[in-house]
Write a protein that holds these residues in place. Structure first.
Motif, short mmCIF file in Angstrom:
data_model
loop_
_atom_site.label_atom_id
_atom_site.label_comp_id
_atom_site.label_asym_id
_atom_site.label_seq_id
_atom_site.Cartn_x
_atom_site.Cartn_y
_atom_site.Cartn_z
N LYS A 18 10.45 -4.19 3.11
CA LYS A 18 10.53 -4.16 4.58
C LYS A 18 11.92 -4.56 5.07
O LYS A 18 12.35 -4.13 6.13
CB LYS A 18 9.48 -5.10 5.19
N MET A 19 12.62 -5.38 4.28
CA MET A 19 13.97 -5.83 4.64
C MET A 19 15.04 -4.85 4.19
O MET A 19 16.23 -5.09 4.38
CB MET A 19 14.26 -7.19 4.01
N GLY A 20 14.62 -3.77 3.54
CA GLY A 20 15.57 -2.75 3.11
C GLY A 20 15.98 -2.82 1.65
O GLY A 20 16.86 -2.09 1.22
N GLU A 21 15.33 -3.71 0.89
CA GLU A 21 15.63 -3.78 -0.54
C GLU A 21 15.20 -2.48 -1.20
O GLU A 21 14.19 -1.89 -0.81
CB GLU A 21 14.91 -4.97 -1.18
N THR A 22 15.97 -2.01 -2.18
CA THR A 22 15.66 -0.73 -2.81
C THR A 22 14.61 -0.88 -3.91
O THR A 22 14.50 -1.92 -4.56
CB THR A 22 16.92 -0.09 -3.43
N GLU A 23 13.86 0.19 -4.10
CA GLU A 23 12.87 0.23 -5.18
C GLU A 23 13.57 0.02 -6.53
O GLU A 23 13.06 -0.71 -7.38
CB GLU A 23 12.15 1.58 -5.18
N GLN A 24 14.72 0.64 -6.70
CA GLN A 24 15.44 0.55 -7.97
C GLN A 24 15.75 -0.90 -8.33
O GLN A 24 15.53 -1.33 -9.46
CB GLN A 24 16.73 1.37 -7.90
N ARG A 25 16.24 -1.66 -7.38
CA ARG A 25 16.58 -3.06 -7.65
C ARG A 25 15.33 -3.90 -7.88
O ARG A 25 15.31 -4.77 -8.74
CB ARG A 25 17.43 -3.63 -6.51
N ILE A 26 14.29 -3.64 -7.11
CA ILE A 26 13.04 -4.39 -7.31
C ILE A 26 12.47 -4.11 -8.70
O ILE A 26 12.09 -5.04 -9.41
CB ILE A 26 12.01 -4.06 -6.21
N TYR A 27 12.43 -2.84 -9.09
CA TYR A 27 11.87 -2.49 -10.40
C TYR A 27 12.69 -3.05 -11.55
O TYR A 27 12.15 -3.39 -12.60
CB TYR A 27 11.77 -0.97 -10.56
N ALA A 28 13.99 -3.17 -11.36
CA ALA A 28 14.87 -3.63 -12.43
C ALA A 28 15.11 -5.15 -12.41
O ALA A 28 15.82 -5.66 -13.27
CB ALA A 28 16.21 -2.91 -12.34
N LEU A 29 14.50 -5.84 -11.49
CA LEU A 29 14.80 -7.27 -11.34
C LEU A 29 14.51 -8.08 -12.59
O LEU A 29 15.25 -8.99 -12.93
CB LEU A 29 14.03 -7.83 -10.14
N ASN A 30 13.45 -7.73 -13.32
CA ASN A 30 13.15 -8.49 -14.53
C ASN A 30 14.12 -8.19 -15.66
O ASN A 30 14.10 -8.86 -16.69
CB ASN A 30 11.70 -8.30 -14.97
#
Length: 131
Positions: free
Chosen positions: A43-55
């Motif tokens: 909702k804050m504009g974070e990308t799916e790519q960064r969320i998926y790769a966070l771990n």
């Protein structure tokens, strides 16, 4: 709740706070918090790519040096019993953040770790979304 109120006034970026919340929740295995904070980050504009790769943040080019320092600190504080926060991790954070901001970062990490423990202990589950 007092810690949450304090963090609302903190100077650190809200998206960075969400990365902290997601990463600590991944480490702790808190499904409820992972679900909540990935949605909040989107909702804050974070990308799916960064969320998926966070771990796997160390193996990607998706995060800034400042974010990498914070993610390393998040892991150090979350896994405190596995060797404490290494001096080099703390020093790297201080390259980018002043003393007050560093304290705010640590409080953000401590707070999500507390919420993770509450959610896991009480068997809090994320809602199942219907498609």
């Amino acid at each position: 709740m007092g810690l949450e109120k304090y963090l609302q006034t903190a100077s650190i970026d809200q998206k960075l706070k969400e990365l902290i919340k997601i990463r600590a929740s991944q480490i702790n295995g808190c499904a409820f918090c992972i679900d909540k904070h990935t949605k909040d980050a989107r909702k804050m504009g974070e990308t799916e790519q960064r969320i998926y790769a966070l771990n796997a943040w160390r193996e990607t080019p998706f995060f800034t040096p400042e974010e990498r320092a914070v993610l390393a600190l998040t892991e150090g504080v979350t896994l405190i019993t596995e060797g404490h926060v290494p001096d080099e991790v703390y020093s790297e954070v201080r390259r980018y953040f002043d003393e007050t901001q560093t304290a705010e970062l640590i409080m953000a990490i401590v707070t999500i770790n507390a919420w993770n423990r509450i959610a896991i202990s009480t068997r809090k589950m994320p809602p199942v979304e219907q498609e």
